[in-house]
Design an enzyme around this catalytic site. Structure first.
Site, PDB file in Angstrom:
ATOM      1  CB  CYS A 135     -28.522   5.961  -8.871  1.00 15.18           C
ATOM      2  SG  CYS A 135     -26.822   6.176  -9.432  1.00 15.18           S
TER       3      CYS A 135
ATOM      4  CB  CYS B 162     -27.129   9.333  -9.325  1.00 16.66           C
ATOM      5  SG  CYS B 162     -26.901   8.067 -10.581  1.00 16.66           S
ATOM      6  CG  ASP B 163     -29.780  10.766  -6.724  1.00 13.86           C
ATOM      7  OD1 ASP B 163     -29.402  11.674  -7.481  1.00 13.86           O
ATOM      8  OD2 ASP B 163     -30.668   9.944  -7.024  1.00 13.86           O
TER       9      ASP B 163
END
Length: 308
Positions: free
Chosen positions: A134, A137-138
């Site tokens: 992701c 997300c990261d």
């Protein structure tokens, strides 16, 4: 013995826990069923930086806070992997692998999805330490570094483009000689000076010491092996919903996702779906929480209609 509740929630991730909060606060009897610890994929995330109210929060800490909130009005929690749901009209019968049976007027499915894995050495070892599924997300953890994206579909290229805002270079590794992404997305990628492409190639190993340092790659046409240095590996070879137990209900699409209306209702009255298991575009904690709130309220309204 069959245990009776107003609402059975399958899955105790952020969507399921929020649904439990709303439904129990409406004075409904609620039980959440999960095959593991509450929190779902949040427990595998070290730092969460895109949940409102927190500049940064540890995934396990947010899971604990959500759980305490979701159970404050009496919602219960039980272990067990759901094997089947039987639709008996006004009630549903939920069976788990623990031999337990739960009868409820409403069932909310929040079992989530999981990213397909490459299945190569180092992938599991470096998950959360350079291996990610992701970019949203990261991606922020890889500012100013070189990263690799594995895949050639819409998700891979869109996330690769997103990463160019953060990384120094994004190398896309694809097993074929052309992308599967929509042409407009491909055009943007090919025009981006930060994106490079490695064709007809498969990642054979994720390499690192403590954290990822790169990947070993094999050209499936020439047989040549090579090594690409990278601090982050973003894998997009597909996502699959965790819905096998619900195949007999007739609520799944051809890929196994659960389509719902805007109120989280499926084709079967009294069965709702929330979070990553739904057929939708953005799968994040924030969207899961929104789904859960809607479903919890809808459970109350559905039961009220049954009682009228």
């Amino acid at each position: 013995m069959t245990k009776q509740y107003d609402v059975v929630i399958i899955g105790a991730g952020p969507a399921g826990m929020t649904a439990a909060l709303y439904a129990s606060r409406a004075n409904l009897s609620v039980v959440m069923l999960d095959r593991g610890i509450y929190g779902g994929q949040m427990n595998n995330t070290a730092d969460i930086e895109n949940f409102p109210g927190f500049k940064s929060v540890l995934g396990p800490d947010l899971s604990k806070d959500m759980y305490e909130s979701s159970t404050q009005f009496g919602a219960e929690y039980a272990y067990g992997s759901v094997e089947s749901i039987r639709d008996d009209g006004a009630t549903k019968l939920v069976k788990t692998d623990m031999g337990d049976e739960f009868e409820a007027k409403v069932v909310i499915i929040g079992t989530g999805s999981e990213y397909k894995k490459l299945g190569v050495p180092g992938e599991e070892d470096f998950s959360g330490r350079g291996v990610s599924y992701c970019a949203v997300c990261d991606g922020a953890f890889f500012k100013g570094t070189d990263v690799v994206v594995v895949g050639g579909g819409d998700s891979a290229i869109e996330e690769g483009l997103y990463l160019t805002q953060l990384a120094s270079k994004v190398t896309v590794i694809h097993r074929r000689d052309q992308l599967r992404a929509q042409k407009i997305i491909q055009d943007r990628a090919f025009a981006n000076p930060k994106m490079e492409f490695v064709w007809n190639s498969n990642v054979t190993e994720v390499v690192g010491e403590g954290k990822v340092t790169g990947v070993k790659v094999n050209n499936n046409q020439t047989g040549e092996d090579s090594f690409i240095e990278a601090a982050g590996i973003f894998i997009y070879v597909g996502v699959k919903p965790m819905t096998a137990a619900f195949a007999d209900l007739g609520i799944l699409d051809e890929q196994g996702w659960i389509p719902t209306d805007d109120h989280m209702h499926t084709k079967v009255p009294g069965i709702l779906a929330v979070g990553d298991v739904r057929k939708k575009d953005l799968r994040q904690i924030t969207t899961a929480v929104g789904d859960g709130g809607v479903a919890g309220q809808q459970a109350y309204e559905y039961i009220q209609a049954l009682n009228d």
